[in-house]
Design a protein around this motif. Structure first.
Motif, PDB file in Angstrom:
ATOM      1  N   PRO A 187     -56.442 -58.569 -28.607  1.00 27.58           N
ATOM      2  CA  PRO A 187     -55.295 -58.254 -27.738  1.00 27.58           C
ATOM      3  C   PRO A 187     -54.584 -56.954 -28.118  1.00 27.58           C
ATOM      4  CG  PRO A 187     -55.266 -60.574 -28.279  1.00 27.58           C
ATOM      5  CD  PRO A 187     -56.330 -59.939 -29.127  1.00 27.58           C
ATOM      6  N   ILE A 188     -54.485 -56.677 -29.398  1.00 27.36           N
ATOM      7  CA  ILE A 188     -53.837 -55.432 -29.837  1.00 27.36           C
ATOM      8  C   ILE A 188     -54.672 -54.231 -29.432  1.00 27.36           C
ATOM      9  CG2 ILE A 188     -53.141 -54.093 -31.855  1.00 27.36           C
ATOM     10  CD1 ILE A 188     -52.490 -56.790 -33.208  1.00 27.36           C
ATOM     11  N   THR A 189     -55.950 -54.297 -29.717  1.00 24.85           N
ATOM     12  CA  THR A 189     -56.842 -53.182 -29.393  1.00 24.85           C
ATOM     13  C   THR A 189     -56.897 -52.928 -27.895  1.00 24.85           C
ATOM     14  OG1 THR A 189     -58.193 -53.688 -31.333  1.00 24.85           O
ATOM     15  CG2 THR A 189     -59.200 -52.328 -29.627  1.00 24.85           C
ATOM     16  N   MET A 190     -57.085 -53.975 -27.124  1.00 22.87           N
ATOM     17  CA  MET A 190     -57.213 -53.786 -25.681  1.00 22.87           C
ATOM     18  C   MET A 190     -55.888 -53.392 -25.038  1.00 22.87           C
ATOM     19  SD  MET A 190     -60.318 -53.870 -25.204  1.00 22.87           S
ATOM     20  CE  MET A 190     -60.301 -53.708 -23.439  1.00 22.87           C
ATOM     21  N   SER A 191     -54.772 -53.830 -25.596  1.00 23.90           N
ATOM     22  CA  SER A 191     -53.477 -53.369 -25.087  1.00 23.90           C
ATOM     23  C   SER A 191     -53.323 -51.870 -25.322  1.00 23.90           C
ATOM     24  CB  SER A 191     -52.337 -54.131 -25.750  1.00 23.90           C
ATOM     25  OG  SER A 191     -52.363 -55.479 -25.344  1.00 23.90           O
ATOM     26  N   CYS A 192     -53.784 -51.397 -26.463  1.00 25.04           N
ATOM     27  CA  CYS A 192     -53.755 -49.950 -26.731  1.00 25.04           C
ATOM     28  C   CYS A 192     -54.657 -49.204 -25.759  1.00 25.04           C
ATOM     29  CB  CYS A 192     -54.180 -49.669 -28.165  1.00 25.04           C
ATOM     30  SG  CYS A 192     -52.983 -50.214 -29.388  1.00 25.04           S
ATOM     31  N   VAL A 193     -55.798 -49.772 -25.432  1.00 30.03           N
ATOM     32  CA  VAL A 193     -56.690 -49.159 -24.438  1.00 30.03           C
ATOM     33  C   VAL A 193     -55.989 -49.094 -23.081  1.00 30.03           C
ATOM     34  CG1 VAL A 193     -58.823 -49.536 -23.115  1.00 30.03           C
ATOM     35  CG2 VAL A 193     -58.844 -49.754 -25.591  1.00 30.03           C
ATOM     36  N   GLY A 194     -55.334 -50.170 -22.693  1.00 34.28           N
ATOM     37  CA  GLY A 194     -54.624 -50.195 -21.413  1.00 34.28           C
ATOM     38  C   GLY A 194     -53.501 -49.173 -21.347  1.00 34.28           C
ATOM     39  N   VAL A 195     -52.736 -49.067 -22.423  1.00 32.80           N
ATOM     40  CA  VAL A 195     -51.650 -48.080 -22.468  1.00 32.80           C
ATOM     41  C   VAL A 195     -52.215 -46.668 -22.395  1.00 32.80           C
ATOM     42  CG1 VAL A 195     -49.843 -47.123 -23.959  1.00 32.80           C
ATOM     43  CG2 VAL A 195     -50.017 -49.587 -23.636  1.00 32.80           C
TER      44      VAL A 195
ATOM     45  N   VAL B  76     -53.295 -54.543 -20.055  1.00 31.47           N
ATOM     46  CA  VAL B  76     -52.170 -54.830 -20.950  1.00 31.47           C
ATOM     47  C   VAL B  76     -51.602 -56.227 -20.673  1.00 31.47           C
ATOM     48  CG1 VAL B  76     -49.807 -54.179 -21.559  1.00 31.47           C
ATOM     49  CG2 VAL B  76     -51.561 -52.419 -21.347  1.00 31.47           C
ATOM     50  N   VAL B  77     -51.389 -56.557 -19.407  1.00 31.73           N
ATOM     51  CA  VAL B  77     -50.815 -57.861 -19.050  1.00 31.73           C
ATOM     52  C   VAL B  77     -51.728 -59.001 -19.487  1.00 31.73           C
ATOM     53  CG1 VAL B  77     -50.202 -59.334 -17.085  1.00 31.73           C
ATOM     54  CG2 VAL B  77     -49.390 -56.978 -17.181  1.00 31.73           C
ATOM     55  N   ILE B  78     -53.008 -58.874 -19.242  1.00 29.02           N
ATOM     56  CA  ILE B  78     -53.956 -59.923 -19.638  1.00 29.02           C
ATOM     57  C   ILE B  78     -53.955 -60.111 -21.149  1.00 29.02           C
ATOM     58  CG2 ILE B  78     -56.422 -60.463 -19.811  1.00 29.02           C
ATOM     59  CD1 ILE B  78     -56.709 -59.332 -16.969  1.00 29.02           C
ATOM     60  N   ASN B  79     -53.928 -59.027 -21.892  1.00 28.62           N
ATOM     61  CA  ASN B  79     -54.001 -59.146 -23.346  1.00 28.62           C
ATOM     62  C   ASN B  79     -52.687 -59.592 -23.972  1.00 28.62           C
ATOM     63  OD1 ASN B  79     -56.759 -58.398 -24.383  1.00 28.62           O
ATOM     64  ND2 ASN B  79     -56.380 -56.863 -22.825  1.00 28.62           N
ATOM     65  N   VAL B  80     -51.564 -59.235 -23.386  1.00 32.80           N
ATOM     66  CA  VAL B  80     -50.285 -59.765 -23.876  1.00 32.80           C
ATOM     67  C   VAL B  80     -50.225 -61.262 -23.601  1.00 32.80           C
ATOM     68  CG1 VAL B  80     -47.798 -59.742 -23.445  1.00 32.80           C
ATOM     69  CG2 VAL B  80     -49.021 -57.591 -23.753  1.00 32.80           C
ATOM     70  N   ALA B  81     -50.651 -61.693 -22.431  1.00 31.92           N
ATOM     71  CA  ALA B  81     -50.694 -63.129 -22.124  1.00 31.92           C
ATOM     72  C   ALA B  81     -51.640 -63.856 -23.070  1.00 31.92           C
ATOM     73  CB  ALA B  81     -51.108 -63.342 -20.670  1.00 31.92           C
ATOM     74  N   ASN B  82     -52.782 -63.234 -23.358  1.00 29.81           N
ATOM     75  CA  ASN B  82     -53.743 -63.831 -24.280  1.00 29.81           C
ATOM     76  C   ASN B  82     -53.137 -63.977 -25.677  1.00 29.81           C
ATOM     77  OD1 ASN B  82     -56.105 -64.787 -25.395  1.00 29.81           O
ATOM     78  ND2 ASN B  82     -57.061 -62.781 -25.557  1.00 29.81           N
ATOM     79  N   ALA B  83     -52.409 -62.973 -26.116  1.00 29.72           N
ATOM     80  CA  ALA B  83     -51.783 -63.038 -27.449  1.00 29.72           C
ATOM     81  C   ALA B  83     -50.686 -64.099 -27.498  1.00 29.72           C
ATOM     82  CB  ALA B  83     -51.216 -61.676 -27.818  1.00 29.72           C
ATOM     83  N   LEU B  84     -49.926 -64.237 -26.420  1.00 28.90           N
ATOM     84  CA  LEU B  84     -48.836 -65.217 -26.394  1.00 28.90           C
ATOM     85  C   LEU B  84     -49.347 -66.649 -26.290  1.00 28.90           C
ATOM     86  CD1 LEU B  84     -46.270 -63.372 -24.119  1.00 28.90           C
ATOM     87  CD2 LEU B  84     -46.224 -63.616 -26.612  1.00 28.90           C
ATOM     88  N   LEU B  85     -50.491 -66.837 -25.650  1.00 30.48           N
ATOM     89  CA  LEU B  85     -51.024 -68.190 -25.480  1.00 30.48           C
ATOM     90  C   LEU B  85     -51.733 -68.709 -26.713  1.00 30.48           C
ATOM     91  CD1 LEU B  85     -52.335 -67.962 -21.811  1.00 30.48           C
ATOM     92  CD2 LEU B  85     -50.280 -69.091 -22.650  1.00 30.48           C
ATOM     93  N   LYS B  86     -52.068 -67.826 -27.642  1.00 27.85           N
ATOM     94  CA  LYS B  86     -52.764 -68.295 -28.864  1.00 27.85           C
ATOM     95  C   LYS B  86     -51.819 -68.870 -29.864  1.00 27.85           C
ATOM     96  CE  LYS B  86     -56.951 -65.673 -28.778  1.00 27.85           C
ATOM     97  NZ  LYS B  86     -57.841 -64.813 -29.473  1.00 27.85           N
TER      98      LYS B  86
END
Length: 95
Positions: free
Chosen positions: A35-43, A85-95
């Protein structure tokens, strides 16, 4: 051949290739969580596309038209970046 199957413009494809080192470094070298890596990719996708589009700001449709920035399928690259970014933030919050 594969380029013909992806609908969009070449600038959009170049943007995705340009941010691939972020995924490579984040995942494989730094061993960061996905989630961190892919959020950085999205940004990075949002930032690159908006920087390219800002050059055409006085024109109508500069934020959404394919002539002014990267496009994949029917969406501008910045929209794909926001979705990532939205998908990966949601993924991080759901874990």
């Amino acid at each position: 051949m594969i380029v013909l199957l992806i609908r969009g413009n070449i600038l959009g494809l170049i943007m995705f290739v340009a941010v691939s080192p972020i995924a490579l470094i984040g995942s494989f070298l730094l061993k960061l969580a996905d989630p961190i890596t892919m959020s950085c990719v999205g940004v990075a996708l949002v930032a690159i596309d908006l920087l390219v589009r800002l050059r055409s700001r006085p024109s109508n449709g500069w934020l959404t038209q394919r002539e002014f920035g990267g496009t994949l399928f029917f969406l501008p690259v910045w929209a794909f970046g926001i979705v990532v970014v939205v998908i990966n933030v949601a993924n991080a919050l759901l874990k």
